[in-house]
Write a protein that holds these residues in place. Structure first.
Motif, short mmCIF file in Angstrom:
data_model
loop_
_atom_site.label_atom_id
_atom_site.label_comp_id
_atom_site.label_asym_id
_atom_site.label_seq_id
_atom_site.Cartn_x
_atom_site.Cartn_y
_atom_site.Cartn_z
N LYS A 161 28.95 25.80 43.72
CA LYS A 161 28.39 27.00 44.32
C LYS A 161 29.23 27.46 45.50
CE LYS A 161 24.19 28.72 46.55
NZ LYS A 161 22.81 28.38 46.96
N LYS B 235 23.09 32.16 39.96
CA LYS B 235 23.82 32.91 40.99
C LYS B 235 25.34 32.74 40.87
CE LYS B 235 20.01 32.45 44.29
NZ LYS B 235 19.59 31.99 45.64
N ASN B 236 25.82 32.47 39.68
CA ASN B 236 27.25 32.23 39.50
C ASN B 236 27.98 33.56 39.25
OD1 ASN B 236 26.79 29.42 39.69
ND2 ASN B 236 26.22 29.36 37.53
N HIS B 237 28.08 34.36 40.28
CA HIS B 237 28.71 35.68 40.19
C HIS B 237 30.12 35.61 40.74
CE1 HIS B 237 25.09 38.12 39.16
NE2 HIS B 237 24.48 37.07 39.69
N LYS C 98 20.58 29.37 33.02
CA LYS C 98 20.83 29.94 34.34
C LYS C 98 22.18 29.53 34.92
CE LYS C 98 15.98 30.47 35.65
NZ LYS C 98 14.94 30.16 36.67
N GLU D 218 31.72 31.00 46.21
CA GLU D 218 31.65 31.85 47.40
C GLU D 218 33.01 31.96 48.08
OE1 GLU D 218 28.61 30.11 49.76
OE2 GLU D 218 26.97 30.87 48.52
N GLU E 61 21.12 27.90 39.33
CA GLU E 61 20.24 28.81 40.07
C GLU E 61 20.37 30.26 39.64
OE1 GLU E 61 22.29 26.70 41.62
OE2 GLU E 61 20.96 25.24 42.58
N TYR F 202 28.65 35.21 35.66
CA TYR F 202 28.64 36.67 35.65
C TYR F 202 29.96 37.13 36.26
CZ TYR F 202 23.58 36.00 35.14
OH TYR F 202 22.35 35.59 34.71
#
Length: 323
Positions: free
Chosen positions: A2, A33-35, A59, A6, A31, A63
């Motif tokens: 994660k 949120k892997n953008h 999940k 970022e 979660e 992305y």
């Protein structure tokens, strides 16, 4: 992982990024949120045994947003020597290993997978949603989609696909498989086919120097469903490939004039122990320098081709043991 994403996104704003992925298993966060924001070029360089484990979750999807800005109009995402493993979308066709989207209609985008393995994934490996098209409406109500040339390319080279539910959906762009191997691609009832779905005019799909071996789809669905899409098969082998739907390719152009129809080109390829080859309409089919052996149809349709209002050209091709 994660925090790494970022950090990557922050650095991609101003420069290209090269990520070294050492040997080992990397658990992808679940979660949702892997953008990844691709403003420039991003490369993941794996080693001999670098594994992305999606933890059997829907999940953990990546992305990928090819974002406007960054000072680079030719943006690339490259994976080298990575194994993509253990993804499950649990029947949600909006959740897949990787989804690509773009924000700009003039930039060009490329995703490359080199020497990668896709293993035990229950979902689409690559879902391509690209905005770099424009729509033309004619007074005769004929609706046409025209791609910006080469706006999006996704390339798989020297890749191995085994025990996957489906390969991908191509909304707009071009996909190429070069020297790839496919086995035990088995399909699922939530998808219209088991390999690739494509629906936009001027899309193109190329299989070059590849092998599709021992793929049995126990569903009434074809391997490929392509509409208004060009499909090329060059120096490729299909062996023991069957669908309960009785044919491998569903190809339809919906072209008002046959000269406007995209083409299926098969050259220097071998088909051995397969279902009926093509079902469709309004197509242009070229078959050259190829071999078709041990083809059996269980349905009441022509064994090789069932494509009406089509132009078919066959040259220097052998048909043997057709029943």
């Amino acid at each position: 992982m994660k925090n790494i994403i970022e950090t990557i996104n922050s650095k991609l704003l101003t420069s290209d990024v090269n990520v070294i992925v050492n040997d080992g298993t990397y658990k992808i966060p679940t979660e949702g949120k892997n953008h990844i924001q691709v403003y420039n070029t991003l490369v993941f360089n794996g080693k001999k045994n670098s594994i992305f484990d999606f933890q059997y979750s829907m999940k953990s999807q990546f992305y990928v947003h090819f974002s406007a800005g960054g000072g680079n109009t030719e943006k690339k995402l490259i994976f080298n020597n990575i194994t993509f493993y253990n993804f499950n979308n649990f029947g949600n066709d909006n959740s897949n290993i990787m989804s690509f989207e773009t924000e700009n209609t003039s930039d060009r985008y490329t995703a490359e997978f080199n020497n990668c393995t896709f293993l035990n994934n229950k979902g689409i490996n690559a879902n391509v949603k690209v905005s770099c098209i424009f729509q033309i409406y004619h007074y005769n109500s004929y609706y046409n989609l025209v791609n910006v040339p080469d706006c999006f390319n996704i390339q798989f080279k020297d890749c191995h696909f085994e025990s996957n539910r489906m390969i991908g959906e191509l909304y707009n762009g071009r996909v190429t498989f070069d020297n790839c191997y496919f086995t035990n691609i088995y399909g699922d009832k939530i998808y219209p086919n088991s390999f690739i779905y494509s629906s936009a005019l001027n899309n193109s799909i190329d299989f070059i120097n590849s092998k599709l071996i021992d793929n049995i789809v126990q569903l009434n669905k074809p391997f490929f469903s392509v509409f208004r899409t060009s499909l090329r098969i060059e120096n490729t082998i299909f062996k023991n490939c069957h669908s309960y739907g009785s044919y491998l390719f569903e190809i339809r152009s919906n072209a008002l004039n046959i000269e406007d129809a995209p083409s299926l080109i098969i050259n220097n390829s071998t088909f051995n122990d397969i279902s009926t080859l093509v079902e469709g309409d309004r197509n242009v089919l070229y078959i050259k320098n190829s071999r078709f052996h041990n083809i059996t149809s269980l349905a009441s349709m022509p064994i090789i081709l069932n494509s009406y209002i089509s132009e078919i050209f066959i040259e220097n091709t052998e048909f043997k043991d057709i029943t």
